[in-house]
Write a protein that holds these residues in place. Structure first.
Motif, PDB file in Angstrom:
ATOM      1  N   MET A  72      12.674   6.065   8.149  1.00  0.00           N
ATOM      2  CA  MET A  72      11.852   6.931   7.292  1.00  0.00           C
ATOM      3  C   MET A  72      11.881   6.448   5.835  1.00  0.00           C
ATOM      4  SD  MET A  72      12.249  11.013   6.563  1.00  0.00           S
ATOM      5  CE  MET A  72      13.794  10.752   5.715  1.00  0.00           C
ATOM      6  N   LEU A  73      13.090   6.139   5.350  1.00  0.00           N
ATOM      7  CA  LEU A  73      13.207   5.686   3.957  1.00  0.00           C
ATOM      8  C   LEU A  73      12.545   4.332   3.742  1.00  0.00           C
ATOM      9  CD1 LEU A  73      16.922   6.709   3.214  1.00  0.00           C
ATOM     10  CD2 LEU A  73      14.833   7.850   2.428  1.00  0.00           C
ATOM     11  N   ALA A  74      12.702   3.442   4.728  1.00  0.00           N
ATOM     12  CA  ALA A  74      12.098   2.113   4.601  1.00  0.00           C
ATOM     13  C   ALA A  74      10.582   2.208   4.574  1.00  0.00           C
ATOM     14  CB  ALA A  74      12.566   1.222   5.757  1.00  0.00           C
ATOM     15  N   VAL A  75      10.040   3.026   5.475  1.00  0.00           N
ATOM     16  CA  VAL A  75       8.573   3.183   5.503  1.00  0.00           C
ATOM     17  C   VAL A  75       8.083   3.792   4.194  1.00  0.00           C
ATOM     18  CG1 VAL A  75       6.659   4.402   6.610  1.00  0.00           C
ATOM     19  CG2 VAL A  75       8.434   3.315   8.014  1.00  0.00           C
ATOM     20  N   CYS A  76       8.784   4.812   3.689  1.00  0.00           N
ATOM     21  CA  CYS A  76       8.402   5.415   2.396  1.00  0.00           C
ATOM     22  C   CYS A  76       8.429   4.376   1.277  1.00  0.00           C
ATOM     23  CB  CYS A  76       9.365   6.563   2.055  1.00  0.00           C
ATOM     24  SG  CYS A  76       9.113   8.058   3.026  1.00  0.00           S
ATOM     25  N   TYR A  77       9.493   3.544   1.266  1.00  0.00           N
ATOM     26  CA  TYR A  77       9.626   2.542   0.201  1.00  0.00           C
ATOM     27  C   TYR A  77       8.496   1.525   0.227  1.00  0.00           C
ATOM     28  CZ  TYR A  77      11.476  -1.449  -2.368  1.00  0.00           C
ATOM     29  OH  TYR A  77      11.618  -2.493  -3.237  1.00  0.00           O
ATOM     30  N   PHE A  78       8.263   0.951   1.425  1.00  0.00           N
ATOM     31  CA  PHE A  78       7.245  -0.090   1.513  1.00  0.00           C
ATOM     32  C   PHE A  78       5.836   0.451   1.307  1.00  0.00           C
ATOM     33  CE2 PHE A  78      10.718  -2.285   3.795  1.00  0.00           C
ATOM     34  CZ  PHE A  78      10.737  -3.458   3.039  1.00  0.00           C
ATOM     35  N   CYS A  79       5.598   1.687   1.764  1.00  0.00           N
ATOM     36  CA  CYS A  79       4.281   2.300   1.523  1.00  0.00           C
ATOM     37  C   CYS A  79       4.061   2.537   0.025  1.00  0.00           C
ATOM     38  CB  CYS A  79       4.179   3.628   2.283  1.00  0.00           C
ATOM     39  SG  CYS A  79       3.949   3.415   4.070  1.00  0.00           S
ATOM     40  N   SER A  80       5.105   3.030  -0.664  1.00  0.00           N
ATOM     41  CA  SER A  80       4.993   3.270  -2.114  1.00  0.00           C
ATOM     42  C   SER A  80       4.774   1.961  -2.867  1.00  0.00           C
ATOM     43  CB  SER A  80       6.256   3.971  -2.636  1.00  0.00           C
ATOM     44  OG  SER A  80       6.410   5.231  -2.044  1.00  0.00           O
ATOM     45  N   MET A  81       5.518   0.911  -2.444  1.00  0.00           N
ATOM     46  CA  MET A  81       5.356  -0.388  -3.084  1.00  0.00           C
ATOM     47  C   MET A  81       3.931  -0.911  -2.908  1.00  0.00           C
ATOM     48  SD  MET A  81       8.115  -1.530  -4.651  1.00  0.00           S
ATOM     49  CE  MET A  81       7.964  -3.304  -4.606  1.00  0.00           C
ATOM     50  N   TRP A  82       3.401  -0.761  -1.704  1.00  0.00           N
ATOM     51  CA  TRP A  82       2.058  -1.289  -1.424  1.00  0.00           C
ATOM     52  C   TRP A  82       0.980  -0.487  -2.177  1.00  0.00           C
ATOM     53  CZ3 TRP A  82      -2.382   0.478   1.085  1.00  0.00           C
ATOM     54  CH2 TRP A  82      -3.354  -0.531   1.338  1.00  0.00           C
ATOM     55  N   LEU A  83       1.151   0.845  -2.190  1.00  0.00           N
ATOM     56  CA  LEU A  83       0.133   1.695  -2.808  1.00  0.00           C
ATOM     57  C   LEU A  83       0.145   1.590  -4.341  1.00  0.00           C
ATOM     58  CD1 LEU A  83       0.484   4.881  -0.576  1.00  0.00           C
ATOM     59  CD2 LEU A  83      -1.420   3.252  -0.605  1.00  0.00           C
ATOM     60  N   THR A  84       1.298   1.202  -4.921  1.00  0.00           N
ATOM     61  CA  THR A  84       1.389   1.119  -6.393  1.00  0.00           C
ATOM     62  C   THR A  84       1.431  -0.327  -6.896  1.00  0.00           C
ATOM     63  OG1 THR A  84       3.808   1.269  -6.286  1.00  0.00           O
ATOM     64  CG2 THR A  84       2.587   3.336  -6.573  1.00  0.00           C
ATOM     65  N   ARG A  85       1.067  -1.274  -6.004  1.00  0.00           N
ATOM     66  CA  ARG A  85       1.146  -2.678  -6.395  1.00  0.00           C
ATOM     67  C   ARG A  85       0.235  -3.003  -7.582  1.00  0.00           C
ATOM     68  NH1 ARG A  85      -2.386  -2.132  -2.400  1.00  0.00           N
ATOM     69  NH2 ARG A  85      -4.262  -3.457  -2.321  1.00  0.00           N
ATOM     70  N   ARG A  86      -0.966  -2.412  -7.605  1.00  0.00           N
ATOM     71  CA  ARG A  86      -1.918  -2.722  -8.692  1.00  0.00           C
ATOM     72  C   ARG A  86      -1.403  -2.193 -10.034  1.00  0.00           C
ATOM     73  NH1 ARG A  86      -8.005  -1.831  -7.169  1.00  0.00           N
ATOM     74  NH2 ARG A  86      -7.346  -3.528  -5.796  1.00  0.00           N
ATOM     75  N   LEU A  87      -0.806  -0.986  -9.975  1.00  0.00           N
ATOM     76  CA  LEU A  87      -0.235  -0.423 -11.209  1.00  0.00           C
ATOM     77  C   LEU A  87       0.904  -1.306 -11.716  1.00  0.00           C
ATOM     78  CD1 LEU A  87       0.057   1.843 -13.307  1.00  0.00           C
ATOM     79  CD2 LEU A  87       1.541   3.035 -11.677  1.00  0.00           C
ATOM     80  N   SER A  88       1.753  -1.781 -10.780  1.00  0.00           N
ATOM     81  CA  SER A  88       2.869  -2.633 -11.180  1.00  0.00           C
ATOM     82  C   SER A  88       2.380  -3.949 -11.795  1.00  0.00           C
ATOM     83  CB  SER A  88       3.738  -2.918  -9.945  1.00  0.00           C
ATOM     84  OG  SER A  88       4.779  -3.811 -10.270  1.00  0.00           O
ATOM     85  N   GLU A  89       1.358  -4.539 -11.177  1.00  0.00           N
ATOM     86  CA  GLU A  89       0.828  -5.802 -11.695  1.00  0.00           C
ATOM     87  C   GLU A  89       0.245  -5.626 -13.093  1.00  0.00           C
ATOM     88  OE1 GLU A  89      -1.985  -7.007  -8.803  1.00  0.00           O
ATOM     89  OE2 GLU A  89      -0.495  -7.616  -7.301  1.00  0.00           O
ATOM     90  N   SER A  90      -0.485  -4.521 -13.281  1.00  0.00           N
ATOM     91  CA  SER A  90      -1.114  -4.293 -14.582  1.00  0.00           C
ATOM     92  C   SER A  90      -0.076  -4.021 -15.670  1.00  0.00           C
ATOM     93  CB  SER A  90      -2.105  -3.128 -14.492  1.00  0.00           C
ATOM     94  OG  SER A  90      -1.430  -1.926 -14.139  1.00  0.00           O
ATOM     95  N   LEU A  91       0.956  -3.214 -15.326  1.00  0.00           N
ATOM     96  CA  LEU A  91       2.005  -2.933 -16.311  1.00  0.00           C
ATOM     97  C   LEU A  91       2.801  -4.185 -16.653  1.00  0.00           C
ATOM     98  CD1 LEU A  91       3.304   0.536 -15.053  1.00  0.00           C
ATOM     99  CD2 LEU A  91       1.816   0.072 -17.000  1.00  0.00           C
ATOM    100  N   GLN A  92       3.046  -5.036 -15.636  1.00  0.00           N
ATOM    101  CA  GLN A  92       3.758  -6.284 -15.890  1.00  0.00           C
ATOM    102  C   GLN A  92       2.940  -7.207 -16.791  1.00  0.00           C
ATOM    103  OE1 GLN A  92       4.723  -8.461 -12.338  1.00  0.00           O
ATOM    104  NE2 GLN A  92       6.271  -9.714 -13.373  1.00  0.00           N
TER     105      GLN A  92
END
Length: 465
Positions: free
Chosen positions: A42-62
């Motif tokens: 459950m935690l792994a799926v939550c983590y990877f889903c959050s990472m995938w869904l927020t990838r664009r935000l992370s790229e832009s902030l970086q």
């Protein structure tokens, strides 16, 4: 259009939901003993889903972080591309606008600095910036030529640079006082006007420096000092400005004004006197009185002489601007030789030069006339031409004789209006020469020759056409 915040909330909720479903599926499939495994899934799926869904935000902030770090390093060349997210794209647009603005401002400042440095480097004024240890931080071209023959002086100590300077100028640079410094011959004198105490930031002190150059000309220098703090370090700015030509122009302007006033007043008196003399001679012509005739003739002769005397000064006060054209040196020297004989000890100038032939001829006639009246023989009067190429292209004309020369007192005052050692001199000849030469952008100087006699040097800038 959903806001970025709403999208993040939905992303978190979706990640949690997917994680919970994945954990429940593992738990129901493998049994109660696999609860810990279900939680991990459950935690792994939550983590990877959050990472995938927020990838664009992370790229832009970086990207924004990297861009801002570049700003910190004064690098404004990086631009960001849009990400398709309105709020992120608004930040990207603002960043790109700020980057473009900073690039433009830096280019403008860079061009301004280049222009300012160009002006300072080409300024005839000496500019020197030193620190508290007397070490040179910055020097313009004039300072390098004055102190080190044009060689770079940054990093050197000021006491080392001024060792070979004239004593009066050295004293002015070392002194913290305001004053007037003069130098001439083997004796240097410093006349102080007031005293200066230690200055505070942004304060300035001024000196006037009068020096006699090697060729006998009087040079006047103005020195000012300023102090300021930058990067927690004291800086001292020294400015030296030569005022000789400026003061000469002011001096000549004053003389011209005096001459115009005197000429006007004298003409207002001479004209009526001359008219009254003519009327008196006409009214008394039937009287055969020799004494009366002598009185009228004497008055007429003196008024005529006075009018001629005034006209010489008026010529100096109303000198027209030079009408420059190419000079025919062969023709000019032939015409001069018909009035005052001389020898030409050099080839005639080959470089075309534009001058006012009439005014230049008047200068040379005055100089040749003075040479013949100095007690020199006609054979010893010489005219020498020398074409100069460094530092400025110009023509040097020398008139030399083997006469009695001039004393230091006469040399220092010879170019002043009204000064003459001749009983019938007007004191206008040499000042008129100086006025004509300076109107051409040149200069005139005089000095006694080692072998006897006088050498008059006329330097004229070459204007080719």
């Amino acid at each position: 259009m959903l806001s970025l915040r709403t999208k993040l909330l939905f992303s978190n909720m979706l990640s949690c939901l997917l994680g919970a479903m994945s954990g429940a599926l593992v738990w129901l499939t493998l049994g109660d003993d696999t609860l810990w495994l279900a939680i991990i899934v459950m935690l792994a799926v939550c983590y990877f889903c959050s990472m995938w869904l927020t990838r664009r935000l992370s790229e832009s902030l970086q990207a924004l972080e990297i861009g801002l770090l570049n700003f910190k390093d004064n690098d404004f060349s990086v631009s960001l591309h849009p990400y398709g997210e309105p709020q992120l794209d608004a930040l990207v647009s603002l960043y790109n606008q700020a980057s473009a603005k900073l690039r433009s401002e830096r280019q403008f400042i860079y061009q301004r600095e280049l222009m300012l440095d160009k002006v300072i480097q080409n300024s005839p004024n000496v500019m020197l910036l030193i620190d508290d240890n007397q070490r040179v931080i910055y020097a313009n071209g004039a300072a390098r030529h004055l102190f080190n023959h044009g060689v770079k002086v940054e990093g050197m100590l000021l006491p080392e640079l001024i060792v070979m300077l004239p004593e009066a100028l050295k004293t002015a640079l070392n002194s913290e006082q305001e004053g007037l410094f003069s130098m001439g011959g083997n004796a240097n004198h410093a006349h102080h006007n007031g005293s200066g105490n230690g200055s505070t930031d942004n304060s300035s002190r001024e000196h006037n420096v009068d020096t006699i150059a090697d060729d006998g000309d009087i040079e006047t220098w103005h020195i000012s000092r300023g102090r300021f703090t930058q990067n927690n370090q004291q800086h001292h700015l020294i400015l030296l400005k030569q005022l000789t030509k400026e003061l000469n122009r002011q001096e000549v302007a004053v003389w011209k004004k005096v001459i115009r006033i005197i000429s006007h007043e004298l003409n207002n008196s001479v004209a009526p006197i001359a008219s009254m003399v003519n009327s008196g001679k006409f009214l008394t012509q039937h009287l055969d009185d020799s004494k009366l005739q002598l009185i009228f003739d004497t008055i007429e002769n003196r008024t005529t002489h006075l009018s001629l005397f005034i006209s010489h000064y008026a010529q100096f006060a109303k000198l027209p601007l030079p009408q420059k054209a190419l000079i025919d040196w062969t023709k000019m020297t032939q015409q001069l030789a018909q009035q005052y004989p001389f020898k030409v000890l050099s080839p005639l100038p080959q470089t075309p030069i534009k001058l006012d032939a009439v005014q230049l001829e008047q200068v040379l006639i005055n100089l040749l006339k003075n040479a013949h009246e100095s007690g020199a023989s006609a054979e010893s009067v010489a005219l020498i031409f020398e074409e100069i190429t460094h530092p400025v292209v110009g023509l040097l004309i020398k008139v030399e004789d083997k006469g009695s020369g001039m004393s230091s007192e006469v040399l220092s005052q010879a170019l002043l209006p009204f000064y003459s050692t001749k009983q019938s001199g007007t004191g206008i000849g040499l000042p008129l020469c100086r006025e004509i030469i300076e109107a051409h952008g040149g200069r005139i100087s005089m000095q006694n020759r080692v072998e006897g006699g006088l050498s008059v040097k006329v330097w004229l800038p070459v204007q080719q056409g």
